[in-house]
Scaffold this motif. Structure first.
Motif, PDB file in Angstrom:
ATOM      1  N   ALA A  60       0.837  -1.203   0.000  1.00 10.69           N
ATOM      2  CA  ALA A  60       0.000   0.000   0.000  1.00 10.69           C
ATOM      3  C   ALA A  60       0.874   1.255   0.000  1.00 10.69           C
ATOM      4  O   ALA A  60       0.586   2.232  -0.709  1.00 10.69           O
ATOM      5  N   TYR A  61       1.952   1.227   0.783  1.00 11.64           N
ATOM      6  CA  TYR A  61       2.885   2.353   0.818  1.00 11.64           C
ATOM      7  C   TYR A  61       3.513   2.569  -0.556  1.00 11.64           C
ATOM      8  O   TYR A  61       3.587   3.695  -1.048  1.00 11.64           O
ATOM      9  N   GLU A  62       3.986   1.496  -1.158  1.00  7.55           N
ATOM     10  CA  GLU A  62       4.615   1.599  -2.477  1.00  7.55           C
ATOM     11  C   GLU A  62       3.630   2.119  -3.522  1.00  7.55           C
ATOM     12  O   GLU A  62       3.985   2.945  -4.362  1.00  7.55           O
ATOM     13  N   GLN A  63       2.394   1.656  -3.472  1.00  4.15           N
ATOM     14  CA  GLN A  63       1.378   2.101  -4.430  1.00  4.15           C
ATOM     15  C   GLN A  63       1.084   3.595  -4.242  1.00  4.15           C
ATOM     16  O   GLN A  63       0.986   4.335  -5.223  1.00  4.15           O
ATOM     17  N   GLY A  69       4.014  10.131  -7.648  1.00 10.88           N
ATOM     18  CA  GLY A  69       5.149  10.414  -8.519  1.00 10.88           C
ATOM     19  C   GLY A  69       6.483  10.422  -7.815  1.00 10.88           C
ATOM     20  O   GLY A  69       7.459  10.940  -8.324  1.00 10.88           O
ATOM     21  N   MET A  70       6.526   9.840  -6.623  1.00 13.55           N
ATOM     22  CA  MET A  70       7.788   9.766  -5.888  1.00 13.55           C
ATOM     23  C   MET A  70       8.572   8.539  -6.350  1.00 13.55           C
ATOM     24  O   MET A  70       7.996   7.584  -6.813  1.00 13.55           O
TER      25      MET A  70
END
Length: 71
Positions: A60-63, A69-70
């Motif tokens: 979830a963090y990665e998504q 756009g990070m």
């Protein structure tokens, strides 16, 4: 299965009787409540469940990071 095959499998369980119980052992974590330094919630799950929860949180963090756009 023959009687000798049954007896041949039994020693494995006897060698490590706590293995099954260890995988079902509850691990508790204290979850901090946002905005409060004092209150928290204790949550308990098995090791396998914590692995799944941690993976889902990381996914979830990665998504969210990718959506912003990070890199």
């Amino acid at each position: 299965m023959t009687a000798s095959a049954v007896h041949a499998q039994e020693p494995r369980a006897a060698e490590n009787p706590g293995a099954e119980q260890a995988s079902e052992k509850q691990i508790c974590r204290r979850m901090q409540v946002t905005g409060s330094m004092l209150s928290g919630k204790r949550t308990c799950h098995t090791k396998a469940e914590w692995v799944q929860i941690d993976k889902a949180n990381q996914d979830a963090y990665e998504q969210a990071r990718r959506a912003r756009g990070m890199r």
